[in-house]
Design a protein around this motif. Structure first.
Motif, PDB file in Angstrom:
ATOM      1  N   ALA A  11       0.922  -1.058   0.130  1.00  0.00           N
ATOM      2  CA  ALA A  11       0.041  -0.052  -0.073  1.00  0.00           C
ATOM      3  C   ALA A  11       0.592   1.329  -0.004  1.00  0.00           C
ATOM      4  O   ALA A  11       0.509   2.311  -0.646  1.00  0.00           O
ATOM      5  N   LEU A  12       1.885   1.219   0.645  1.00  0.00           N
ATOM      6  CA  LEU A  12       3.034   2.494   0.568  1.00  0.00           C
ATOM      7  C   LEU A  12       3.303   2.741  -0.756  1.00  0.00           C
ATOM      8  O   LEU A  12       3.390   3.923  -1.138  1.00  0.00           O
ATOM      9  N   ALA A  13       3.679   1.798  -1.627  1.00  0.00           N
ATOM     10  CA  ALA A  13       4.130   1.831  -3.191  1.00  0.00           C
ATOM     11  C   ALA A  13       2.780   2.547  -3.746  1.00  0.00           C
ATOM     12  O   ALA A  13       3.023   3.197  -4.710  1.00  0.00           O
ATOM     13  N   MET A  14       1.502   1.877  -3.521  1.00  0.00           N
ATOM     14  CA  MET A  14       0.488   2.600  -4.182  1.00  0.00           C
ATOM     15  C   MET A  14       0.121   3.824  -4.133  1.00  0.00           C
ATOM     16  O   MET A  14      -0.101   4.901  -4.957  1.00  0.00           O
ATOM     17  N   VAL A  15       0.528   4.538  -2.880  1.00  0.00           N
ATOM     18  CA  VAL A  15       0.434   5.942  -2.582  1.00  0.00           C
ATOM     19  C   VAL A  15       1.565   6.701  -3.221  1.00  0.00           C
ATOM     20  O   VAL A  15       1.399   7.828  -3.969  1.00  0.00           O
ATOM     21  N   ASP A  16       2.575   6.062  -3.205  1.00  0.00           N
ATOM     22  CA  ASP A  16       3.823   6.724  -3.937  1.00  0.00           C
ATOM     23  C   ASP A  16       3.603   6.762  -5.477  1.00  0.00           C
ATOM     24  O   ASP A  16       3.924   7.873  -6.042  1.00  0.00           O
ATOM     25  N   ALA A  17       3.311   5.690  -5.972  1.00  0.00           N
ATOM     26  CA  ALA A  17       2.821   5.803  -7.505  1.00  0.00           C
ATOM     27  C   ALA A  17       1.613   6.636  -7.713  1.00  0.00           C
ATOM     28  O   ALA A  17       1.465   7.366  -8.729  1.00  0.00           O
ATOM     29  N   GLY A  18       0.720   6.677  -6.831  1.00  0.00           N
ATOM     30  CA  GLY A  18      -0.334   7.710  -7.427  1.00  0.00           C
ATOM     31  C   GLY A  18       0.130   9.030  -7.233  1.00  0.00           C
ATOM     32  O   GLY A  18      -0.626   9.885  -7.797  1.00  0.00           O
ATOM     33  N   LEU A  19       0.972   9.426  -6.399  1.00  0.00           N
ATOM     34  CA  LEU A  19       1.430  10.857  -6.112  1.00  0.00           C
ATOM     35  C   LEU A  19       2.169  11.182  -7.613  1.00  0.00           C
ATOM     36  O   LEU A  19       1.802  12.306  -7.889  1.00  0.00           O
ATOM     37  N   ILE A  20       2.918  10.102  -8.266  1.00  0.00           N
ATOM     38  CA  ILE A  20       3.489  10.666  -9.433  1.00  0.00           C
ATOM     39  C   ILE A  20       2.624  10.861 -10.595  1.00  0.00           C
ATOM     40  O   ILE A  20       2.508  11.910 -11.371  1.00  0.00           O
ATOM     41  N   TYR A  21       1.520   9.942 -10.397  1.00  0.00           N
ATOM     42  CA  TYR A  21       0.245  10.066 -11.449  1.00  0.00           C
ATOM     43  C   TYR A  21      -0.419  11.324 -11.272  1.00  0.00           C
ATOM     44  O   TYR A  21      -0.809  11.891 -12.416  1.00  0.00           O
ATOM     45  N   TRP A  22      -0.844  11.669 -10.113  1.00  0.00           N
ATOM     46  CA  TRP A  22      -1.304  12.947  -9.805  1.00  0.00           C
ATOM     47  C   TRP A  22      -0.608  14.217 -10.091  1.00  0.00           C
ATOM     48  O   TRP A  22      -1.097  15.142 -10.963  1.00  0.00           O
ATOM     49  N   GLU A  23       0.705  14.038  -9.996  1.00  0.00           N
ATOM     50  CA  GLU A  23       1.577  15.168 -10.422  1.00  0.00           C
ATOM     51  C   GLU A  23       1.726  15.393 -11.951  1.00  0.00           C
ATOM     52  O   GLU A  23       1.725  16.656 -12.480  1.00  0.00           O
TER      53      GLU A  23
END
Length: 359
Positions: free
Chosen positions: A154-166
């Motif tokens: 789940a930690l990686a999901m959050v980090d990946a989501g941040l990049i997609y959002w940016e």
């Protein structure tokens, strides 16, 4: 690279002291181009006595032996299904994941994918931030995060989501946030809630749902955003200042600067809480000491009204430097009342000032 992706034999070597760097989750970045957070929406003797001994009768003892009832069998946590254990550990950081892997052989085997994901997560952060001799590379960072997410982190999901959002790919970001949020990750729940407020049209009900889940887990950013939603209202959600003030206060107590400023205003004007000048001043100063420019301006004005010119100038100068235009006029007016030596000392205090740590 090969040494770092090799499976660590936790179960056979419980005394191993090697550890990966502590990973941390991130939340949405506070910037005007991404997630804009508004600060304040406009709108006696003992009662017991002993039994009289003379009246007491001797107890009748039975010669028949008695045994305590059998206790229920202890729960066998080693029999947990692998998928259940993986969901429970999805948000574990490295120390907790390593400790869980040492419980038994079954847990060690079940958590193997998450240990692999932790290595990939570390590499993703290296690529994202350019650490340990690695040049920043957002594409490689995203690739590492997605591989770790595929293994259930789940930690990686959050980090990946941040990049997609940016990158402006909000649907992909929200899909990853949702996956992590359903696994119980508070940062993902917070990001998902904020995302529902940023999309068009905003979905306040879904935002409140996920922000509340993160807030009860202690996420101070979520507590502040939840308070803002309850303060403003929107859609089918009515404004509720009593609840808003409650969450402002929780976030402020957790160290969130914007919440410190807002709870100060609540105490000052009596919105959602009873008026309390002392508490209002306390929270305003705390926000000012942590770099909130509007709080510095407000606190400087309060010091000026009390006649504490030296401290007033310091806070007004800090507010001016932070861009509060109204602070400069008041500061100049106060400076004319001070001697040259006092003015120089006040500027020296402002130059040497450092903000206290905050969340």
């Amino acid at each position: 690279m090969q040494n770092e992706t090799r499976e660590e034999r936790y179960y056979r070597h419980p005394a191993s002291t090697d550890s990966l760097p502590h990973s941390h989750t991130q939340t949405l970045i506070d910037s005007p181009q991404q997630m804009k957070h508004q600060t304040w929406p406009r709108a006696s003797p003992s009662p017991f006595s002993s039994l009289p001994f003379s009246n007491a009768t001797a107890p009748q003892f039975s010669t028949r032996s008695t045994r305590p009832p059998p206790s229920p069998p202890a729960a066998d946590f080693t029999a947990l299904p692998y998928d259940v254990l993986a969901k429970i550990a999805a948000s574990f950081d490295h120390p907790n994941l390593r400790a869980a892997s040492l419980v038994c052989r079954a847990w060690c085997e079940a958590l193997r994918p998450l240990r692999e994901a932790m290595v990939m997560l570390r590499w993703g952060k290296r690529f994202k931030h350019g650490r340990r001799g690695v040049r920043p590379n957002a594409d490689k960072a995203l690739e590492s995060f997605m591989k770790a997410a595929a293994r259930g982190s789940a930690l990686a999901m959050v980090d990946a989501g941040l990049i997609y959002w940016e990158r402006g790919e909000k649907p992909k970001a929200m899909e990853l946030y949702l996956r992590a949020a359903e696994l119980g990750n508070p940062s993902a729940q917070c990001n998902l809630g904020i995302s529902y407020l940023q999309v068009e049209p905003p979905n306040t009900e879904q935002a409140l749902k996920w922000l509340y889940k993160a807030s009860v887990c202690g996420n101070v950013r979520a507590q502040y955003q939840l308070a803002l939603c309850l303060h403003r209202g929107g859609g089918r959600v009515r404004s509720n200042m009593k609840e808003a003030a409650k969450w402002y206060k929780k976030a402020a107590e957790g160290g969130y600067v914007r919440a410190m400023y807002n709870i100060s205003l609540c105490f000052s004007i009596g919105e959602g809480l009873s008026r309390n000048h002392q508490l209002a001043r306390k929270w305003m100063k705390r926000a000012a000491d942590r770099g909130h420019s509007k709080a510095q301006f407000e606190h400087g004005l309060a010091l000026f009204s009390e006649g504490d010119m030296m401290k007033a100038v310091v806070y007004l100068e800090l507010a001016t430097r932070a861009g509060e235009k109204g602070a400069a006029h008041v500061k100049n007016a106060v400076l004319h009342r001070l001697s040259s030596a006092s003015r120089d000392h006040a500027m020296h205090l402002a130059d040497s000032w450092r903000a206290l740590r905050s969340v």
